[in-house]
Design an enzyme around this catalytic site. Sequence first.
Site, mmCIF file in Angstrom:
data_model
loop_
_atom_site.group_PDB
_atom_site.id
_atom_site.type_symbol
_atom_site.label_atom_id
_atom_site.label_comp_id
_atom_site.label_asym_id
_atom_site.label_seq_id
_atom_site.Cartn_x
_atom_site.Cartn_y
_atom_site.Cartn_z
ATOM 1 N N TYR A 68 0.929 -1.184 -0.150
ATOM 2 C CA TYR A 68 -0.030 0.045 -0.073
ATOM 3 C C TYR A 68 0.969 1.290 -0.012
ATOM 4 C CZ TYR A 68 -4.382 -2.385 0.139
ATOM 5 O OH TYR A 68 -5.365 -3.249 -0.352
ATOM 6 N N GLN A 102 -14.720 3.662 -7.315
ATOM 7 C CA GLN A 102 -14.473 2.336 -6.573
ATOM 8 C C GLN A 102 -12.943 2.364 -6.285
ATOM 9 O OE1 GLN A 102 -15.938 -1.276 -8.693
ATOM 10 N NE2 GLN A 102 -16.001 0.278 -10.512
ATOM 11 N N VAL A 104 -9.243 3.934 -4.738
ATOM 12 C CA VAL A 104 -8.880 4.329 -3.662
ATOM 13 C C VAL A 104 -7.715 5.555 -3.656
ATOM 14 C CG1 VAL A 104 -9.269 2.099 -2.322
ATOM 15 C CG2 VAL A 104 -7.068 2.301 -3.525
ATOM 16 N N HIS A 120 -14.761 1.888 -1.892
ATOM 17 C CA HIS A 120 -13.781 0.987 -1.531
ATOM 18 C C HIS A 120 -12.648 1.723 -0.444
ATOM 19 C CE1 HIS A 120 -14.986 -1.606 -4.865
ATOM 20 N NE2 HIS A 120 -15.633 -1.881 -3.787
ATOM 21 N N CYS A 166 -0.540 2.744 16.162
ATOM 22 C CA CYS A 166 -1.445 3.815 16.490
ATOM 23 C C CYS A 166 -0.945 4.683 17.591
ATOM 24 C CB CYS A 166 -3.020 3.408 16.652
ATOM 25 S SG CYS A 166 -4.026 4.622 16.898
ATOM 26 N N GLY A 206 -14.293 3.055 -16.957
ATOM 27 C CA GLY A 206 -12.949 2.355 -16.574
ATOM 28 C C GLY A 206 -13.365 1.286 -15.476
ATOM 29 N N ASN A 232 -15.025 2.435 -22.072
ATOM 30 C CA ASN A 232 -14.050 1.623 -21.792
ATOM 31 C C ASN A 232 -13.348 1.079 -23.288
ATOM 32 O OD1 ASN A 232 -12.693 -0.738 -20.931
ATOM 33 N ND2 ASN A 232 -13.882 -0.870 -18.936
ATOM 34 N N PRO A 233 -12.030 0.898 -22.921
ATOM 35 C CA PRO A 233 -11.249 0.423 -24.104
ATOM 36 C C PRO A 233 -11.669 -1.042 -24.743
ATOM 37 C CG PRO A 233 -9.843 0.806 -22.730
ATOM 38 C CD PRO A 233 -10.983 1.077 -22.039
HETATM 39 C C1 BV8 Z 1 -18.218 -8.029 0.366
HETATM 40 C C2 BV8 Z 1 -9.690 -1.549 -2.222
HETATM 41 C C3 BV8 Z 1 -19.160 -9.192 2.154
HETATM 42 C C4 BV8 Z 1 -8.767 -2.246 -2.006
HETATM 43 C C5 BV8 Z 1 -11.174 -3.283 -3.781
HETATM 44 C C6 BV8 Z 1 -21.101 -11.553 -5.639
HETATM 45 C C7 BV8 Z 1 -20.628 -12.416 -6.675
HETATM 46 C C8 BV8 Z 1 -19.451 -12.644 -6.956
HETATM 47 C C9 BV8 Z 1 -18.089 -12.375 -5.860
HETATM 48 C C10 BV8 Z 1 -18.678 -11.517 -4.566
HETATM 49 C C11 BV8 Z 1 -20.335 -11.169 -4.733
HETATM 50 N N1 BV8 Z 1 -20.390 -10.424 -3.456
HETATM 51 C C12 BV8 Z 1 -19.170 -10.483 -2.930
HETATM 52 C C13 BV8 Z 1 -18.017 -11.107 -3.700
HETATM 53 C C14 BV8 Z 1 -16.830 -11.129 -3.128
HETATM 54 C C15 BV8 Z 1 -16.019 -10.018 -3.696
HETATM 55 C C16 BV8 Z 1 -15.935 -9.845 -5.040
HETATM 56 O O1 BV8 Z 1 -16.637 -8.934 -5.506
HETATM 57 N N2 BV8 Z 1 -14.920 -10.541 -5.794
HETATM 58 C C17 BV8 Z 1 -15.040 -10.424 -7.186
HETATM 59 C C18 BV8 Z 1 -13.379 -10.317 -7.683
HETATM 60 C C19 BV8 Z 1 -15.790 -11.352 -7.844
HETATM 61 N N3 BV8 Z 1 -16.333 -8.684 -3.079
HETATM 62 C C20 BV8 Z 1 -16.118 -8.454 -1.728
HETATM 63 O O2 BV8 Z 1 -15.257 -9.019 -1.041
HETATM 64 C C21 BV8 Z 1 -16.665 -6.993 -1.112
HETATM 65 N N4 BV8 Z 1 -17.012 -7.288 0.332
HETATM 66 O O3 BV8 Z 1 -18.991 -8.237 -0.585
HETATM 67 O O4 BV8 Z 1 -18.139 -8.316 1.788
HETATM 68 C C22 BV8 Z 1 -19.881 -8.721 3.487
HETATM 69 C C23 BV8 Z 1 -21.020 -8.229 3.640
HETATM 70 C C24 BV8 Z 1 -21.339 -7.934 5.103
HETATM 71 C C25 BV8 Z 1 -20.337 -8.111 5.902
HETATM 72 C C26 BV8 Z 1 -19.238 -8.498 5.775
HETATM 73 C C27 BV8 Z 1 -18.854 -8.901 4.508
HETATM 74 C C28 BV8 Z 1 -15.478 -6.125 -1.074
HETATM 75 C C29 BV8 Z 1 -15.168 -5.575 -2.401
HETATM 76 C C30 BV8 Z 1 -13.824 -4.460 -2.349
HETATM 77 C C31 BV8 Z 1 -12.639 -4.899 -2.605
HETATM 78 N N5 BV8 Z 1 -11.786 -3.880 -2.470
HETATM 79 N N6 BV8 Z 1 -10.486 -2.091 -3.418
HETATM 80 C C32 BV8 Z 1 -7.495 -1.965 -2.656
HETATM 81 O O5 BV8 Z 1 -7.688 -1.391 -3.632
HETATM 82 O O6 BV8 Z 1 -6.329 -2.611 -2.524
HETATM 83 S S1 BV8 Z 1 -11.819 -3.656 -5.149
HETATM 84 C C33 BV8 Z 1 -10.635 -3.250 -6.382
HETATM 85 O O7 BV8 Z 1 -11.307 -3.500 -7.590
HETATM 86 C C34 BV8 Z 1 -10.635 -1.527 -6.836
HETATM 87 O O8 BV8 Z 1 -11.145 -0.906 -5.957
HETATM 88 C C35 BV8 Z 1 -11.050 -1.598 -8.229
HETATM 89 O O9 BV8 Z 1 -11.594 -0.406 -8.411
HETATM 90 C C36 BV8 Z 1 -12.209 -2.497 -8.052
HETATM 91 C C37 BV8 Z 1 -12.939 -2.735 -9.288
HETATM 92 O O10 BV8 Z 1 -12.207 -3.188 -10.501
HETATM 93 P P1 BV8 Z 1 -12.289 -2.002 -11.348
HETATM 94 O O11 BV8 Z 1 -12.459 -0.687 -11.070
HETATM 95 O O12 BV8 Z 1 -13.356 -2.565 -12.381
HETATM 96 O O13 BV8 Z 1 -10.747 -2.325 -12.174
HETATM 97 P P2 BV8 Z 1 -10.280 -3.461 -13.074
HETATM 98 O O14 BV8 Z 1 -8.961 -3.418 -12.825
HETATM 99 O O15 BV8 Z 1 -11.308 -4.579 -12.809
HETATM 100 O O16 BV8 Z 1 -10.755 -3.075 -14.305
HETATM 101 C C38 BV8 Z 1 -10.134 -1.874 -14.833
HETATM 102 C C39 BV8 Z 1 -10.998 -1.643 -16.126
HETATM 103 O O17 BV8 Z 1 -10.641 -0.207 -16.855
HETATM 104 C C40 BV8 Z 1 -11.087 -2.469 -17.292
HETATM 105 O O18 BV8 Z 1 -12.441 -3.058 -17.806
HETATM 106 C C41 BV8 Z 1 -10.127 -1.842 -18.380
HETATM 107 O O19 BV8 Z 1 -10.581 -2.313 -19.674
HETATM 108 C C42 BV8 Z 1 -10.583 -0.477 -18.121
HETATM 109 N N7 BV8 Z 1 -9.428 0.574 -18.652
HETATM 110 C C43 BV8 Z 1 -8.256 0.234 -18.676
HETATM 111 N N8 BV8 Z 1 -7.364 1.379 -19.094
HETATM 112 C C44 BV8 Z 1 -8.495 2.309 -19.237
HETATM 113 C C45 BV8 Z 1 -9.761 1.717 -19.044
HETATM 114 N N9 BV8 Z 1 -10.961 2.461 -19.145
HETATM 115 C C46 BV8 Z 1 -11.011 3.671 -19.571
HETATM 116 N N10 BV8 Z 1 -9.786 4.444 -19.928
HETATM 117 C C47 BV8 Z 1 -8.553 3.720 -19.543
HETATM 118 N N11 BV8 Z 1 -7.648 4.380 -19.813
#
Ligand code: BV8
Length: 259
Positions: A68, A102, A104, A120, A166, A206, A232-233
């Site tokens: 981080y 989404q 950080v 997030h 802390c 994005g 999104n590209p």
């Molecule tokens: C929870 C902070 C329960 C940390 C992040 C339902 C179905 C399946 C799975 C789950 C579900 N419900 C819950 C889950 C599990 C999980 C989950 O979703 N897993 C995924 C992998 C399937 N979710 C969780 O665990 C969540 N918590 O549900 O808790 C609960 C309930 C009650 C009580 C207790 C518990 C928590 C999820 C949050 C995780 N933390 N970030 C850190 O950053 O280190 S998520 C992380 O992914 C980032 O925040 C990021 O923003 C986020 C989403 O990803 P994207 O932003 O979409 O980024 P990604 O890389 O995927 O894509 C980038 C895109 O940009 C691409 O499409 C690319 O083509 C495009 N791009 C690239 N260049 C460009 C562009 N677009 C435009 N211009 C460009 N130049």
Amino acid sequence: MDTDLQQAAGLLRTARRVVVFTGAGISAESGVPTFRDDLTGLWSRFNAEHLATPEAFHADPDLVWGWYEWRRSRVRHAEPNPGHLAVTAITRRVPGAVVVTQNVDDLHERAGSPEVTHLHGSLFAPRCVGDGAHPATFPDATQNVAHDESPSGEPADGRRIPPPLCVSCGALVRPGVVWFGEELPGSALTTAAESAAASDLFLTVGTSGMVYPAAEIPRIAVRAGAAVIQVNPQPTQLDLFCTINLLGTAAHVLPAIVA
Ligand code: BV8
């Protein structure tokens, strides 16, 4: 300007309740790696889904804190790009426009967008792991990252940095982000869901639309009958829901529809 861009610009001119929903892709052209891009994605390099968990921090706090700190350093050295600036222009042009991210990083704020809703959390809001979970005050270890970075500006293989303690209770300080398996901040999720449900225009920029429950937000807008514009590209899981799908990058497409 091609017809899709013209149509999107037209929708933005007439919309009254606009939500801009962003993911890691909007910061890509600022040099901040996304999670899933093949070339630069953190997933492929640091197994982000494994590291961004309470279990990883518990197992190896120095590695996770070091990751981080590296990411904070990357963001500190980054600048908002024209995509962030175009979002700010929307907030100035459409009264009440809502920005939900989404991400950080703080690039929306540094681009001048007021009141950004972070689903997030933030790299810049560390807190202690103690019961109080109070905001942590501690010397910023990021300052010493520069001299350890390799010439490419990136650490060779990740760096272990012991998290600070802390000053209020002596517990470990943790990143102020929402890890996988952790609940999203209720107020942020409510703001995002209610804004999407009330929107007449929903811009998703994005994001791969793969992380839940954040990925529900665009779907709420669709169910509410909002026009959905995607920038999104690459194809995403949201392609099926879009009114207009602009295949391009945030820094190029957003200024064109805001012009
Ligand atoms: C929870 C902070 C329960 C940390 C992040 C339902 C179905 C399946 C799975 C789950 C579900 N419900 C819950 C889950 C599990 C999980 C989950 O979703 N897993 C995924 C992998 C399937 N979710 C969780 O665990 C969540 N918590 O549900 O808790 C609960 C309930 C009650 C009580 C207790 C518990 C928590 C999820 C949050 C995780 N933390 N970030 C850190 O950053 O280190 S998520 C992380 O992914 C980032 O925040 C990021 O923003 C986020 C989403 O990803 P994207 O932003 O979409 O980024 P990604 O890389 O995927 O894509 C980038 C895109 O940009 C691409 O499409 C690319 O083509 C495009 N791009 C690239 N260049 C460009 C562009 N677009 C435009 N211009 C460009 N130049």
